[in-house]
Design an enzyme around this catalytic site. Structure first.
Site, PDB file in Angstrom:
ATOM      1  N   TYR A 252      -7.993 120.893  27.006  1.00 31.99           N
ATOM      2  CA  TYR A 252      -8.131 121.604  25.749  1.00 31.99           C
ATOM      3  C   TYR A 252      -9.408 122.442  25.724  1.00 31.99           C
ATOM      4  CZ  TYR A 252      -4.675 118.093  24.725  1.00 31.99           C
ATOM      5  OH  TYR A 252      -3.562 117.290  24.778  1.00 31.99           O
ATOM      6  N   PRO A 253      -9.294 123.673  25.209  1.00 36.46           N
ATOM      7  CA  PRO A 253     -10.428 124.609  25.206  1.00 36.46           C
ATOM      8  C   PRO A 253     -11.470 124.255  24.168  1.00 36.46           C
ATOM      9  CG  PRO A 253      -8.569 125.608  24.095  1.00 36.46           C
ATOM     10  CD  PRO A 253      -8.104 124.268  24.598  1.00 36.46           C
ATOM     11  N   CYS A 254     -11.976 123.055  24.227  1.00 34.81           N
ATOM     12  CA  CYS A 254     -12.967 122.648  23.240  1.00 34.81           C
ATOM     13  C   CYS A 254     -14.296 123.375  23.464  1.00 34.81           C
ATOM     14  CB  CYS A 254     -13.167 121.137  23.264  1.00 34.81           C
ATOM     15  SG  CYS A 254     -13.383 120.443  24.895  1.00 34.81           S
ATOM     16  N   TYR A 255     -14.384 124.050  24.589  1.00 34.89           N
ATOM     17  CA  TYR A 255     -15.610 124.816  24.858  1.00 34.89           C
ATOM     18  C   TYR A 255     -15.624 126.106  24.048  1.00 34.89           C
ATOM     19  CZ  TYR A 255     -12.448 127.479  27.824  1.00 34.89           C
ATOM     20  OH  TYR A 255     -11.401 128.219  28.279  1.00 34.89           O
TER      21      TYR A 255
END
Length: 103
Positions: free
Chosen positions: A53-56
DNA sequence: TATTTGGCGGTTG
DNA sequence: TCAACCGCCAAAT
């Protein structure tokens, strides 16, 4: 409302972020009707698999990178890979790259 | 303009 | 249940 459900909802919002864009903890919180943006950071930190998941893509309201489970350098690296430039821990032209879920 | 401070909702032990 | 902890934010110094 279980933790897992909120996490799922959060992940759903994360994958909604257009490629090359980012969002803020506050916006994500608001998007999922969560009155606390602080809790979002907590959930992201406990993200089971940051690779999936692109939590960045979630940063502070003013574009500053707050933190990352895998370390800020890694976060910067991934943001760069998405065409987002960082300068001293802050996103350049943040207001132009932010995605506010205003759909 | 750069730091510091207080407060907020939600999760965790 | 309760208290402490946050990948924060906005206002006040």
């Amino acid at each position: 409302m279980s933790h897992a459900q909120k996490m799922k909802e959060l992940q759903g919002l994360l994958v909604k972020i257009p490629h090359g864009k980012v969002t803020s903890y506050k916006l994500v919180a608001h998007a999922m009707n969560m009155k606390s943006y602080r809790a979002v950071g907590q959930l992201l930190g406990h993200n089971p698999e940051p690779d999936l998941y692109p939590c960045y893509k979630v940063v502070g309201s003013d574009g500053t990178l707050r933190g990352y489970a895998l370390g800020l350098p890694e976060k910067i690296k991934r943001l760069k890979a998405d065409g987002i430039l960082i300068k001293d821990g802050k996103i350049l032209d943040f207001e132009d790259k932010v995605y506010s879920y205003k759909n």
